[in-house]
Design a protein around this motif. Structure first.
Motif, short mmCIF file in Angstrom:
data_model
loop_
_atom_site.label_atom_id
_atom_site.label_comp_id
_atom_site.label_asym_id
_atom_site.label_seq_id
_atom_site.Cartn_x
_atom_site.Cartn_y
_atom_site.Cartn_z
N CYS A 1 -7.66 -1.58 -1.88
CA CYS A 1 -7.40 -1.05 -0.52
C CYS A 1 -7.90 0.39 -0.39
O CYS A 1 -7.41 1.28 -1.07
CB CYS A 1 -5.91 -1.10 -0.19
N CYS B 1 -3.39 0.12 8.69
CA CYS B 1 -4.43 -0.79 8.21
C CYS B 1 -5.54 -0.88 9.24
O CYS B 1 -5.28 -1.05 10.43
CB CYS B 1 -3.80 -2.18 7.99
N CYS C 1 -10.05 -4.01 7.21
CA CYS C 1 -11.33 -4.12 6.51
C CYS C 1 -11.44 -5.45 5.78
O CYS C 1 -12.53 -5.86 5.40
CB CYS C 1 -11.50 -2.96 5.53
N CYS D 1 -8.64 -6.59 0.90
CA CYS D 1 -7.53 -7.18 0.13
C CYS D 1 -7.51 -8.70 0.26
O CYS D 1 -7.15 -9.40 -0.68
CB CYS D 1 -6.20 -6.57 0.56
S1 SF4 Z 1 -7.19 -4.93 5.34
FE1 SF4 Z 1 -6.15 -4.72 3.37
S2 SF4 Z 1 -7.56 -3.49 2.12
FE2 SF4 Z 1 -8.18 -3.19 4.27
S3 SF4 Z 1 -7.05 -1.37 4.96
FE3 SF4 Z 1 -5.80 -3.16 5.50
S4 SF4 Z 1 -4.36 -3.40 3.78
FE4 SF4 Z 1 -6.05 -2.09 3.06
#
Ligand code: SF4
Ligand code: SF4
Length: 107
Positions: free
Chosen positions: A25, A46, A49, A52
């Motif tokens: 992350c 968040c 992206c 994760c």
């Molecule tokens: S989608 Fe997942 S990896 Fe991306 S910012 Fe959000 S929690 Fe973090």
């Protein structure tokens, strides 16, 4: 959009000191809870992206998508292998769509 962790599926990445989702992350939003499962500090931070989601070996993380994509309540999961990522989109009407992307096209 928002990320949700399925606590039934998450195994905390077993013996890894730092779970894979925590490691990947970019916002340092994920952590291993005292119960050994992954948790997110604040979903408002968040930026979707999806790093994760791709990284989780148990497919325990899913993203809720905007209603315009698959209807309200549609979700996105992923399974990553060495040569491809398989995206699994579940629409609000229950229909599932699979999208495979070969590794050489992944940036
Ligand atoms: S989608 Fe997942 S990896 Fe991306 S910012 Fe959000 S929690 Fe973090
Ligand atoms: S990568 Fe998946 S299984 Fe591992 S701690 Fe994160 S959510 Fe749980």
């Amino acid at each position: 959009m928002a990320v949700r962790i399925d606590r039934e599926l998450c195994n905390g990445c077993g013996k890894l000191d730092e779970p894979l989702c925590v490691r990947i992350c970019p916002g340092d939003l994920l952590y291993k809870n005292t119960d050994g499962k992954a948790a997110i500090r604040d979903t408002r931070d968040c930026w979707d992206c999806a790093a994760c989601i791709k990284e989780c070996p148990k497919q325990a993380i899913e993203m809720y998508l905007p209603a315009q994509i698959g209807g309200r309540g549609s979700t996105l999961k992923a399974r990553k292998s060495r040569d491809k990522i398989i995206w699994m989109l579940k629409r609000a009407d229950g229909v599932e769509e699979i999208i495979e992307i070969e590794a050489h096209r992944i940036v």
